[in-house]
Design a protein around this motif. Structure first.
Motif, mmCIF file in Angstrom:
data_model
loop_
_atom_site.group_PDB
_atom_site.id
_atom_site.type_symbol
_atom_site.label_atom_id
_atom_site.label_comp_id
_atom_site.label_asym_id
_atom_site.label_seq_id
_atom_site.Cartn_x
_atom_site.Cartn_y
_atom_site.Cartn_z
ATOM 1 N N GLY A 177 35.185 35.832 35.564
ATOM 2 C CA GLY A 177 35.945 35.164 34.512
ATOM 3 C C GLY A 177 37.408 35.522 34.449
ATOM 4 O O GLY A 177 38.108 35.085 33.521
ATOM 5 N N VAL A 178 37.905 36.308 35.384
ATOM 6 C CA VAL A 178 39.345 36.600 35.422
ATOM 7 C C VAL A 178 40.081 35.315 35.800
ATOM 8 O O VAL A 178 39.691 34.619 36.739
ATOM 9 C CB VAL A 178 39.653 37.722 36.425
ATOM 10 C CG1 VAL A 178 41.152 37.985 36.484
ATOM 11 C CG2 VAL A 178 38.913 38.992 36.038
ATOM 12 N N VAL A 179 41.149 34.991 35.076
ATOM 13 C CA VAL A 179 41.822 33.703 35.269
ATOM 14 C C VAL A 179 42.602 33.677 36.586
ATOM 15 O O VAL A 179 43.153 34.693 37.024
ATOM 16 C CB VAL A 179 42.769 33.378 34.096
ATOM 17 C CG1 VAL A 179 41.982 33.201 32.812
ATOM 18 C CG2 VAL A 179 43.827 34.454 33.928
ATOM 19 N N GLN A 180 42.633 32.498 37.201
ATOM 20 C CA GLN A 180 43.417 32.260 38.415
ATOM 21 C C GLN A 180 43.762 30.776 38.421
ATOM 22 O O GLN A 180 43.020 29.937 38.920
ATOM 23 C CB GLN A 180 42.618 32.637 39.668
ATOM 24 C CG GLN A 180 43.363 32.437 40.981
ATOM 25 C CD GLN A 180 44.451 33.468 41.222
ATOM 26 O OE1 GLN A 180 44.461 34.526 40.600
ATOM 27 N NE2 GLN A 180 45.381 33.179 42.128
ATOM 28 N N THR A 181 44.899 30.433 37.829
ATOM 29 C CA THR A 181 45.256 29.035 37.657
ATOM 30 C C THR A 181 46.764 28.893 37.534
ATOM 31 O O THR A 181 47.455 29.842 37.171
ATOM 32 C CB THR A 181 44.576 28.450 36.403
ATOM 33 O OG1 THR A 181 44.947 27.090 36.257
ATOM 34 C CG2 THR A 181 44.989 29.217 35.152
ATOM 35 N N PHE A 182 47.260 27.669 37.833
ATOM 36 C CA PHE A 182 48.669 27.349 37.625
ATOM 37 C C PHE A 182 48.874 26.496 36.370
ATOM 38 O O PHE A 182 49.980 26.045 36.102
ATOM 39 C CB PHE A 182 49.235 26.599 38.838
ATOM 40 C CG PHE A 182 49.356 27.453 40.066
ATOM 41 C CD1 PHE A 182 50.087 28.620 40.044
ATOM 42 C CD2 PHE A 182 48.721 27.096 41.245
ATOM 43 C CE1 PHE A 182 50.198 29.420 41.176
ATOM 44 C CE2 PHE A 182 48.825 27.883 42.388
ATOM 45 C CZ PHE A 182 49.571 29.049 42.349
ATOM 46 N N ARG A 183 47.822 26.281 35.612
ATOM 47 C CA ARG A 183 47.927 25.465 34.407
ATOM 48 C C ARG A 183 48.841 26.133 33.384
ATOM 49 O O ARG A 183 48.917 27.367 33.301
ATOM 50 C CB ARG A 183 46.543 25.247 33.791
ATOM 51 C CG ARG A 183 45.638 24.336 34.600
ATOM 52 C CD ARG A 183 44.222 24.367 34.072
ATOM 53 N NE ARG A 183 44.161 24.051 32.642
ATOM 54 C CZ ARG A 183 43.061 24.174 31.926
ATOM 55 N NH1 ARG A 183 41.940 24.622 32.474
ATOM 56 N NH2 ARG A 183 43.076 23.851 30.642
ATOM 57 N N PRO A 221 41.024 40.559 27.971
ATOM 58 C CA PRO A 221 39.781 39.940 28.454
ATOM 59 C C PRO A 221 39.980 38.975 29.612
ATOM 60 O O PRO A 221 39.023 38.690 30.328
ATOM 61 C CB PRO A 221 39.244 39.212 27.207
ATOM 62 C CG PRO A 221 40.429 39.060 26.311
ATOM 63 C CD PRO A 221 41.296 40.235 26.562
ATOM 64 N N PHE A 222 41.195 38.462 29.809
ATOM 65 C CA PHE A 222 41.433 37.586 30.965
ATOM 66 C C PHE A 222 41.705 38.386 32.236
ATOM 67 O O PHE A 222 41.695 37.829 33.330
ATOM 68 C CB PHE A 222 42.612 36.649 30.692
ATOM 69 C CG PHE A 222 42.291 35.527 29.745
ATOM 70 C CD1 PHE A 222 41.024 35.381 29.217
ATOM 71 C CD2 PHE A 222 43.266 34.614 29.380
ATOM 72 C CE1 PHE A 222 40.719 34.351 28.345
ATOM 73 C CE2 PHE A 222 42.974 33.573 28.508
ATOM 74 C CZ PHE A 222 41.703 33.443 27.981
ATOM 75 N N GLU A 223 41.980 39.679 32.100
ATOM 76 C CA GLU A 223 42.138 40.547 33.267
ATOM 77 C C GLU A 223 40.868 41.323 33.572
ATOM 78 O O GLU A 223 40.607 41.660 34.726
ATOM 79 C CB GLU A 223 43.290 41.549 33.052
ATOM 80 C CG GLU A 223 44.671 40.984 33.272
ATOM 81 C CD GLU A 223 45.697 42.056 33.584
ATOM 82 O OE1 GLU A 223 45.329 43.100 34.154
ATOM 83 O OE2 GLU A 223 46.882 41.847 33.267
ATOM 84 N N PRO A 243 31.612 44.285 32.075
ATOM 85 C CA PRO A 243 31.367 45.623 32.623
ATOM 86 C C PRO A 243 31.457 45.665 34.151
ATOM 87 O O PRO A 243 31.924 46.658 34.710
ATOM 88 C CB PRO A 243 29.950 45.942 32.132
ATOM 89 C CG PRO A 243 29.800 45.152 30.882
ATOM 90 C CD PRO A 243 30.554 43.876 31.131
ATOM 91 N N LEU A 244 31.015 44.588 34.828
ATOM 92 C CA LEU A 244 31.105 44.577 36.289
ATOM 93 C C LEU A 244 32.552 44.525 36.755
ATOM 94 O O LEU A 244 32.941 45.248 37.684
ATOM 95 C CB LEU A 244 30.322 43.391 36.862
ATOM 96 C CG LEU A 244 30.360 43.267 38.389
ATOM 97 C CD1 LEU A 244 29.814 44.524 39.057
ATOM 98 C CD2 LEU A 244 29.574 42.029 38.847
ATOM 99 N N SER A 245 33.365 43.678 36.120
ATOM 100 C CA SER A 245 34.779 43.632 36.515
ATOM 101 C C SER A 245 35.445 44.972 36.253
ATOM 102 O O SER A 245 36.303 45.422 37.018
ATOM 103 C CB SER A 245 35.511 42.517 35.748
ATOM 104 O OG SER A 245 35.659 42.840 34.377
ATOM 105 N N ASN A 246 35.040 45.642 35.175
ATOM 106 C CA ASN A 246 35.592 46.960 34.854
ATOM 107 C C ASN A 246 35.220 47.978 35.929
ATOM 108 O O ASN A 246 36.070 48.755 36.394
ATOM 109 C CB ASN A 246 35.058 47.416 33.497
ATOM 110 C CG ASN A 246 35.754 48.650 32.966
ATOM 111 O OD1 ASN A 246 36.920 48.609 32.598
ATOM 112 N ND2 ASN A 246 35.045 49.757 32.932
#
Length: 582
Positions: free
Chosen positions: A196-202, A255-257, A261-264
């Protein structure tokens, strides 16, 4: 520490140490040019060198190597500075953010070129997508690769005999970037996007508030902007390259970075993975992996002990809150049932927050998933002291290990004096020149911290943005100078540091911390490469044994204690004693 805390920390250490050998072996192959991918791309690599006017077979003396590092860093500084100053006129700026101020651009350019990644600004309110990608992310790759290149040159010097060269900086830089940092960052970025970490040019989104609120001027607020951007790609390399600069202002607490728990866990592993693996890489490159394991053992022991102190301190909570309870005996149980949660995300809790704080300051990473300014005085002392030890407990990728090897030289020299023998390390004699360079590499960052703190506390400009009085305000200044001078980049955050005074002062400190360590290390590499290699005898001090590990830890701790205990006594130590007394 609770059982759950033991399990989480234990799993982290098991995974980290399990990755050290395979990653370290792969990196050794990369710098030796023997991986399968390198063999497939050899013609492409040669054409690229030719296009840049580089002869990959033309090796450099240590002076030429140092000159190449300085030239490359200078060009990177200028380009990043210009990019920030012209930001308002460039594309990929959906929020129409204006140019960054001159002093902030100066500070940020030095920060990212030196692999410090200190940020005196809020990323989502200051920098465009283009500046984040083309400026900061590029420097995240190449500044980390430059540190690894210097470490590769130092490792090479210990196996060369009466040589005048230590390698080619451009080749080492290319290999570290292309075959290590890029593929690993791609993998980590994909994992983060899946979480769910953001990756967009919007452009930023606008959301309506379910419950309107009021701003500082008393006006009604019914909507809020949600920042977006190409974050995952920058976060992957910020962790792997021990850079640490956040895409958003609150870094990996956002929360966007860092949403799960897995991303952490993935990000925490990424912080120390390459730094730990470099120990095995070093052992492999000098054909004695026992040396690498000994260095890794010394780092891990110090890390585990200080991690325990930090977690324990935070789980004890804050005794001052007993005043808020009718029954002081029940205060901690009623108000802080799990300990000091101020400044921490509930989705991570105390153990994961303290583990991150210890890892990020053991490495020269500086990213945060909690606010160190809100830690207990003793809990906050741990990350501060880890930086003050010189970022050698794992440290930055490459830079942490060559910093630790400087302490190894000191430890070998001290042991030689004790037994009356000429000190040797890996068959190379440690003489006056090496000790002079080692002394510079250790003492100049220490002097930068202490002198910089004194300047800030004696000047009106430095004191005007200290918003917390007493010992804690002093600790904030000491912390920020420790962070800048040792190329970490984290902060206590209660200090208003985005001012011309602090931007210039911290910029100078970051330059000292990077290049006044790197240049003496390259000088040591050149000197060591030119020496003969002596055969080991019965009187040679073995540097792979538990005894030497203890000696090395003692030297690191004693230097840190002698340099900073008086300064720490005025800040976190007296603050902790005051808290207990209350």
């Amino acid at each position: 520490m609770t059982l759950n805390g033991y399990l989480q920390s234990g799993l982290y250490l098991v995974v980290l140490l399990a990755l050290a050998k395979p990653l370290g072996l792969y990196m050794a192959w990369v710098y030796e040019g023997s991986t399968w991918l390198q063999r497939q791309l050899v013609s492409f690599e040669r054409r690229l060198y030719q296009l840049c006017g580089i002869d990959p077979d033309d090796e450099m003396t240590w002076q030429q190597y140092a000159f190449a590092v300085l030239n490359f860093s200078t060009v990177g500084f200028v380009l990043l500075y210009v990019l920030q100053r012209m930001q308002g006129m460039l594309p990929l700026n959906p929020e129409q953010l204006p140019a960054v101020s001159a002093d902030s651009s100066f500070n940020t350019s030095i920060s990212f070129v030196t692999n410090t990644n200190w940020q005196g600004y809020g990323g989502e309110t200051t920098l465009s997508y283009l500046t984040q990608m083309l400026g900061l992310t590029v420097q995240n790759f190449v500044s980390a690769a430059a540190g690894m290149a210097v470490m590769a040159a130092l490792a090479r010097s210990f196996v060369r005999v009466q040589a005048t060269t230590i390698g080619n900086f451009w080749v080492d830089l290319f290999r570290g970037t292309t075959y290590i940092l890029l593929p690993m960052s791609l993998v980590v970025a994909l994992v983060l996007v899946s979480q769910g970490v953001v990756q967009t040019f919007r452009p930023y989104e606008t959301a309506q508030l379910l419950q309107p609120t009021t701003n500082a001027e008393g006006q009604a607020v019914t909507e809020v902007k949600i920042p977006l951007g190409p974050a995952a790609s920058q976060i992957a390399i910020k962790q792997l390259g021990t850079n640490g600069g956040g895409f958003f202002n609150v870094n990996s607490a956002h929360p966007f970075e860092n949403p799960t728990p897995l991303s952490n866990f993935v990000q925490m592993i990424s912080i120390l993975a390459l730094a730990a693996a470099w120990c095995y890489t070093f052992g492999k490159m000098i054909a004695d992996t026992r040396q690498g394991w000994a260095l890794l053992a010394a780092m891990t022991i110090v890390f585990v002990v200080l991690l325990g102190v930090c977690v324990y301190s935070e789980q004890q909570g804050t005794p001052v809150l007993a005043r808020a309870c009718a029954d002081p005996a029940q205060a901690l149980e009623d108000i802080q049932p799990v300990g000091n949660m101020e400044g921490k995300e509930t989705r991570f809790g105390i153990v994961n927050s303290a583990l991150w704080a210890t890892a990020t300051t053991a490495a020269s990473n500086g990213s945060v998933n909690s606010m160190h300014d809100s830690y207990t005085p003793l809990g906050g002392l741990v990350p501060m002291w880890l930086m003050q030890l010189g970022e050698v407990i794992f440290g930055g990728v490459g830079s942490g290990l060559y910093g630790m090897l400087v302490f190894v030289i000191v430890a070998v020299f001290v042991s030689g004096l004790m037994v009356g023998r000429t000190p040797e390390y890996l068959g190379k004699r440690i003489e006056a020149f090496e000790m002079k360079m080692a002394s510079l590499a250790i003492l100049l960052p220490c002097a930068s911290v202490l002198i910089g703190t004194a300047i800030a506390l004696m000047s009106a400009q430095g004191k005007s943005t200290i918003f917390n009085p007493g010992a804690h305000g002093y600790s904030e200044v000491l912390y920020v100078l420790s962070s800048a001078s040792n190329n970490n980049g984290s902060a206590f955050a209660g200090l208003g540091a985005n001012t011309p005074f602090y931007n210039v002062l911290l910029g100078i400190a970051m330059l000292i911390g990077r290049f006044w360590v790197m240049l003496p290390v390259l000088a040591i590499a050149g000197s060591v490469a030119a020496k003969k290699k002596a055969a080991a005898t019965a009187g040679t001090l073995p540097t792979h044994t538990p005894l030497f590990v203890i000696l090395l830890i003692g030297v690191v701790i004693v230097v840190g204690a002698l340099s900073f205990i008086p300064a720490l006594a005025l800040g976190p130590i007296v603050e902790q004693l005051t808290m207990w007394q209350s």
